[in-house]
Scaffold this motif. Structure first.
Motif, short mmCIF file in Angstrom:
data_model
loop_
_atom_site.label_atom_id
_atom_site.label_comp_id
_atom_site.label_asym_id
_atom_site.label_seq_id
_atom_site.Cartn_x
_atom_site.Cartn_y
_atom_site.Cartn_z
N ALA B 69 0.86 -1.19 0.00
CA ALA B 69 0.00 0.00 0.00
C ALA B 69 0.89 1.23 0.00
N GLY B 71 0.75 5.64 0.22
CA GLY B 71 0.07 6.93 0.27
C GLY B 71 0.85 7.90 -0.57
N GLY B 73 4.02 8.48 -0.27
CA GLY B 73 5.42 8.08 -0.44
C GLY B 73 6.40 8.98 0.29
N THR B 74 5.97 9.62 1.37
CA THR B 74 6.89 10.47 2.15
C THR B 74 7.51 9.71 3.32
N GLY B 75 7.12 8.45 3.49
CA GLY B 75 7.61 7.65 4.61
C GLY B 75 9.14 7.63 4.64
N SER B 134 5.64 16.99 10.08
CA SER B 134 6.20 18.12 9.33
C SER B 134 5.94 17.96 7.83
N SER B 135 5.63 16.75 7.41
CA SER B 135 5.33 16.51 5.99
C SER B 135 3.84 16.69 5.69
N THR B 140 -0.35 11.46 3.56
CA THR B 140 -1.78 11.13 3.61
C THR B 140 -2.17 10.61 5.00
N ASN B 144 -0.30 8.12 7.61
CA ASN B 144 -0.17 8.48 9.03
C ASN B 144 -0.66 7.36 9.92
N SER B 149 1.97 8.23 12.90
CA SER B 149 2.83 9.40 12.81
C SER B 149 2.62 10.38 13.95
N TYR B 480 7.93 20.90 4.43
CA TYR B 480 8.36 20.99 5.82
C TYR B 480 7.52 21.99 6.60
C1 LIG Z 1 10.21 16.11 4.98
C2 LIG Z 1 9.56 15.08 5.79
C3 LIG Z 1 9.14 15.40 7.08
C4 LIG Z 1 8.52 14.43 7.86
N1 LIG Z 1 8.10 14.76 9.11
C5 LIG Z 1 7.47 13.83 9.88
C6 LIG Z 1 7.02 14.15 11.20
O1 LIG Z 1 7.17 15.26 11.67
N2 LIG Z 1 6.44 13.16 11.93
C7 LIG Z 1 6.25 11.91 11.43
O2 LIG Z 1 5.72 11.07 12.14
N3 LIG Z 1 6.66 11.59 10.19
C8 LIG Z 1 7.27 12.51 9.40
N4 LIG Z 1 7.69 12.18 8.13
C9 LIG Z 1 7.48 10.80 7.66
C10 LIG Z 1 6.22 10.57 6.79
O3 LIG Z 1 5.76 11.76 6.23
C11 LIG Z 1 5.11 9.92 7.59
O4 LIG Z 1 5.52 8.62 7.97
C12 LIG Z 1 3.78 9.81 6.84
O5 LIG Z 1 2.79 9.32 7.70
C13 LIG Z 1 3.81 8.92 5.61
O6 LIG Z 1 2.64 9.16 4.87
P1 LIG Z 1 2.56 8.81 3.33
O7 LIG Z 1 1.18 9.10 2.87
O8 LIG Z 1 3.64 9.49 2.61
O9 LIG Z 1 2.80 7.25 3.38
P2 LIG Z 1 3.77 6.35 2.50
O10 LIG Z 1 5.17 6.76 2.65
O11 LIG Z 1 3.24 6.26 1.13
O12 LIG Z 1 3.58 4.96 3.22
C14 LIG Z 1 4.02 4.77 4.54
C15 LIG Z 1 3.57 3.39 5.03
O13 LIG Z 1 2.17 3.36 5.11
C16 LIG Z 1 1.64 2.27 4.39
N5 LIG Z 1 0.35 2.74 3.89
C17 LIG Z 1 0.10 3.90 3.24
N6 LIG Z 1 -1.21 4.01 3.01
C18 LIG Z 1 -1.81 2.93 3.53
C19 LIG Z 1 -3.15 2.47 3.60
N7 LIG Z 1 -4.17 3.16 3.12
N8 LIG Z 1 -3.39 1.29 4.21
C20 LIG Z 1 -2.39 0.56 4.73
N9 LIG Z 1 -1.11 0.95 4.68
C21 LIG Z 1 -0.82 2.11 4.10
C22 LIG Z 1 2.68 1.96 3.37
O14 LIG Z 1 2.62 0.63 2.96
C23 LIG Z 1 3.94 2.26 4.12
O15 LIG Z 1 4.31 1.17 4.90
C24 LIG Z 1 8.32 13.13 7.34
C25 LIG Z 1 8.73 12.84 6.03
C26 LIG Z 1 9.35 13.79 5.26
C27 LIG Z 1 9.77 13.44 3.88
#
Ligand SMILES: Cc1cc2nc3c(=O)[nH]c(=O)nc-3n(C[C@H](O)[C@H](O)[C@H](O)COP(=O)(O)OP(=O)(O)OC[C@H]3O[C@@H](n4cnc5c(N)ncnc54)[C@H](O)[C@@H]3O)c2cc1C
Lengths: 448, 481
Positions: B69, B71, B73-75, B134-135, B140, B144, B149, B480
């Protein structure tokens, strides 16, 4: 009782006696769980002994039930079988309290009150306020997941736990989480155990995040012509800028245990905390909301004077040994509470039921206690009456759990109420973690 | 027709031609997330509703292809990377806010809703969604939930799990379930709580019921500049000891300060060794009383300067340096490795001095950015992947920091998750029995190990690839804020 069973318990006894634990075979009926009397009570004094007890019981295919303070044994189904009670009362130490980190790790048999007293010396508290804190233990409160009125602000007991040590039915000791307040390392296993009624493993140690005691606390009371209006005012507070610790509605007239507060009509109680100017603001804004709803009967109690009141609110439904009590917990969305209360009142009138009610509207909880000694609730009527009642709650998209139920009705009703298809996942969970159904078999939802 | 081709054809029938991606050029975008791990998925599918998700899951099961899965892709731990190939199921088209129930302070959203969009939509009701990574302009709510998160303001209001009421999930067998409830209480095991933080390994989240909070009537931000990081650290302890839990306490060390200064000209004094950013919110009276006390506490530790702001614009200015710091680090080195351990707050100085030793030993600068209030550290190892061997040095330094965190009573990850990045370090914290107990969740959710396999738990092979640069480039500086 089958023969093999008898020999199992005998060889268990021999095995456990070699271990020199505190074992008791006397006064066993006082350890009964909903009428089921155990064959032995083991009181381990540390986690190793706890683990060994479980291993031994599991090997002998005996069923085990952990016991904290024994205040909420009525919750859940009658056990399918019960051989050994594990009395957790000697696992009662505070293993670590780091005031500057706002964390503490404790053994699960400590009473809530003992823990709170120790924390209070450092100006801190654990943000849960369950029933009978002088008897109820950390383990029992977490296993039942039943919180007090403060849950609206501080969340359920789930939200205070940061780590756990669990003893599995086969005696394996595992941990999850940690001792820091923010942690996503590995699955959040504590979630399985909190509210899981001790059916997956025995909670042995718990790490909590703590909250600083507020500098000042007081309670604002106001009375209204009806429970419904009081609940509406509660929601008005919920929607205002105020964030009190607790907002509770009750009817003093029907409550024998609530201390006299000099009010007869339905009462709204607001518990506010903070520094002096903040507290003043709570009083001012609450009063003006209360006045707007037509009540001018407002009273302010300081922390000491309000303490007995909040204790009884927490204790509601659990502080009587009367076994003729039917205690129902309805959960709905906050906005549905005023309607629900009114419907319950009408329902009680229609069914000639005499009840007591308390509600935490901002959390969407309504608790109802019905006395079934010689009233309209009897074996013939109870399931129809409860079906109608649960239909009424379902129409409001809510759910109903019967937290206490006279033994004579247990055949007729399912105390856990309806649950959707996720029950299958729950059954598989039980099967994964307790394949022999060693701990608390049958007690939980769906007979888990 | 080979298996993949026929599977692609089947999926096109479900979601339409455009929403199945399978050419190598198109797949490249899905090769990595915010971490550095890279792997090319076999295909990407973008369903638009739960029924489509369920159909896709069934097709994947028939073809025995794992699902990852995804979202935004900021993980930062490789959770959305298709290690060993597989089908990436992107939830970005499922981005509708289905309901905002202002009376009950809750909302129901699809998983692809971007975090900040929910707060924006709730604003007109005076509500907001509290967890604020912060992202948040990019990530998404589904992501989160999967990562549990956090964010700067989680100190007072808790992390994602404290704000999720219930969710709809599609399991590996294609069945759909609602876990938890819309109400605060529910019966049975807390499956909702288990799902939060499970990193996409137990089910696909397709709808989420979240709590919303009332927007505070007053917010005040205070920035205190100290000459030495010890002073800033003591001030944090002082605030906590005074019984105050502010909405946020963030700290930056001198490397972050100089990077931020160069990038956003926040006007920090040249000799600043550490900056504390404290935010208090709530009732006007409460905020006034608490900031006064916080200021008094900071004053005890000889600050070079204290700035305060109440208006939105002024507060934004104070936050600017903090929010721009990750982007600004790019000025100091082409790459950084952002570590995410949490420690008991009281071990802060001890751990920071350990980190400084690790920096000296590795020869790489390490910038410290911390959610100081809850002890969540983000030391960032600065390096240049073009210099042969330096990536490994950075990686090793990161591992040492994590070990240091665990040795100090802390944990491997405060908010970014384990994923691929930290899976080999799990034994630092957990025994095999601990991990076995966790793994038993999978059969209960009948995952058949088809959901994000090979993550979280150690595989025994060392983790090599690392560079979070691409995440910064792709999410942009705005991410950020
Ligand atoms: C610049 C920057 C700053 C950040 N700051 C923070 C911060 O302050 N605090 C923090 O906690 N994190 C932070 N992060 C990390 C990241 O943004 C978080 O982990 C965020 O929750 C990931 O969301 P995403 O939609 O990008 O998920 P993705 O990176 O796309 O996926 C993350 C995980 O979730 C799973 N997933 C996604 N969607 C679903 C779904 N619908 N059902 C089941 N599984 C799913 C994926 O398989 C993967 O394992 C930061 C990242 C960046 C790049």
């Amino acid at each position: 009782m089958s023969k093999s069973y008898t020999s199992n318990i005998e060889s268990f006894k021999q095995a456990i006696e070699k271990l020199e634990y505190k074992v008791s075979y006397h006064n066993l009926d006082q350890f009964n769980v909903l009428g089921c009397i155990p064959s032995a009570v083991i009181t381990p004094s540390n986690i190793k002994e706890l683990s060994k007890t479980l291993t031994t019981a599991n090997e002998h295919k005996l069923s085990v039930s952990p016991r904290g303070g024994g205040t909420k044994l009525e919750l859940g189904n009658t056990p399918d079988s019960l051989d050994i009670i594990i009395d957790m009362s000697r696992l009662n130490k505070i293993l670590n309290h780091a005031p500057a980190d706002l964390t503490a790790t404790v053994e699960s048999g400590i009473t809530i009150l003992n823990l709170q007293n120790e924390l209070a010396e450092h100006g801190q508290f654990l943000a849960i306020d369950p029933a009978l804190p002088h008897i109820a233990t950390v383990g029992g409160v977490l296993a039942t997941g039943i919180a007090g009125p403060m849950k609206w602000q501080h969340g359920s007991p789930r939200d205070t736990v940061i780590g756990m040590k669990i003893v599995s039915p086969d005696g394996t000791i595992t941990k999850s989480g940690g001792q820091v307040v923010k942690n996503v390392t590995g699955y959040d296993m504590s979630r399985l155990h909190i509210g899981g009624l001790g059916t997956i493993g025995i909670i042995a140690e718990v790490s909590f995040k703590l909250t600083p005691l507020p500098p000042k606390q007081l309670t604002i009371l106001a009375s209204f012509n009806s429970n419904r209006i009081a609940a509406e005012v509660a929601l008005e507070i919920f929607n205002s800028n105020l964030m009190p610790l607790a907002i509770t509605v009750f009817d003093p007239d029907s409550q024998d245990r609530i201390p006299d507060i000099g009010m007869n009509n339905p009462v709204l109680a607001i518990k506010a905390a903070g520094r002096p100017a903040t507290i003043e603001r709570y009083v001012k804004d609450s009063t003006s909301i209360i006045n707007k709803f037509g009540s001018s009967n407002v009273k302010v109690l300081d922390q000491i004077d309000s303490k007995p009141l909040w204790e009884e609110i927490s204790n509601f439904g659990w502080d009587t040994l009367n076994s003729e009590i039917l205690l129902c917990r309805a959960s709905v969305l906050p906005s549905a509470v005023p309607n629900l209360i009114e419907s319950i009142e009408k329902f009680e009138y229609d069914q000639s039921l005499i009840g007591k009610k308390i509600s935490h509207p901002a959390y969407g909880t309504v608790l109802v206690e019905w006395y079934c000694g010689n009233g309209p609730l009897n074996n013939e009527t109870v399931s129809t009456i409860l079906n109608t009642f649960s239909g009424l709650i379902q129409r409001l998209d809510g759910s109903l759990v019967i937290q206490r139920c006279p033994r004579k009705f247990r055949e007729e009703i399912d105390v856990w109420g309806k649950i959707g298809s996720s029950l299958e996942i729950m059954r598989r969970l039980k099967n994964q973690y307790d394949p022999n159904r060693t701990i608390n078999p049958g007690r939980f939802i769906g007979g888990i | 027709m080979d298996k993949l081709t026929s599977m692609i054809a089947d999926m096109k029938l479900v979601v339409g031609e455009t929403y199945v991606i399978h050419t190598v050029e198109d797949l490249l975008v899905f090769e990595y997330d915010g971490s550095a791990d890279k792997a090319l998925p076999d295909a990407v599918v973008l369903p638009s509703n739960t029924t489509e998700v369920a159909s896709i899951v069934k097709i994947a099961l028939e073809n025995e292809i794992p699902i990852i899965a995804r979202g935004a892709g900021t993980g930062l731990s490789g959770g959305a990377v298709a290690k060993g190939g597989g089908l990436v199921l992107s939830l970005t088209r499922m981005n509708k806010i289905l309901e905002i129930n202002s009376k009950d302070h809750m909302a129901i959203v699809e998983p692809g809703v971007v975090n900040i969009d929910l707060s924006h939509s709730a604003e007109k009701y005076g509500l907001y969604y509290a967890p604020d990574p912060s992202s948040q302009k990019a990530c998404t709510i589904g992501g989160n939930v999967a990562e549990n998160s956090g964010g700067p303001h989680c100190l007072a209001y808790g992390v994602t799990t404290n704000h999720i009421l219930g969710m709809e999930v599609v399991l590996s067998d294609g069945s759909t379930q609602w876990l938890g409830s819309n109400t605060r209480e529910f019966q049975g095991y807390d499956l909702r709580g288990i799902m939060v933080g499970s990193e996409g390994t137990l089910g696909i989240v397709t709808k989420i019921a979240v709590r919303l909070l009332k927007k505070p009537e007053s917010v005040r931000t205070l920035l205190a500049v100290f000459k030495h990081i010890e002073q800033a650290s003591s001030a944090v302890s002082g605030i906590i000891a005074a019984g105050i839990v502010p909405a946020a306490i963030e700290m930056m060390d001198h490397i972050c300060i100089s990077a931020a200064e160069a990038a956003v000209k926040a006007g920090y004094p040249q000799d600043a060794g550490a900056i504390l950013l404290v935010e208090v919110d709530g009732l006007t009276e409460e905020v006034a009383e608490e900031t006064e006390e916080i200021e008094r506490i900071c004053d005890n530790y000889n600050p070079i300067e204290i700035r305060k702001a109440t208006s939105m614009e002024d507060r934004e200015k104070l936050w600017e340096g903090r929010k721009g710091v990750l982007g600004a680090l790019g000025r100091l080195a082409p790459n950084y490795y952002l570590v995410d351990g949490t420690i008991p707050r009281t071990k802060l100085m001890e751990v920071l001095s350990g980190i400084s030793d690790i920096a000296k030993k590795s020869g790489l600068p390490i910038a410290n950015l911390l959610h100081a209030g809850d002890g969540n550290l983000h030391p960032s190892v600065l390096y240049d992947e073009r210099i042969p061997g330096q990536t490994k040095v950075a990686l090793d330094a990161g591992a040492e920091i994590l070990k240091l965190c665990v040795d100090s009573g802390g944990v491997l990850s405060g908010e970014h998750g384990i994923g691929l990045e930290k899976q080999e370090y799990m034994p630092l914290m957990f025994t095999q029995e601990d991990m076995d107990a966790m793994s038993k969740l999978k059969p209960a959710f009948i995952t058949m190990d088809m959901l994000n396999p090979g993550k979280i738990f150690p595989t025994g092979t060392p983790h090599v690839q690392i560079s979070q640069g691409p995440a910064v480039a792709r999410t942009g500086a705005g991410a950020y804020k």
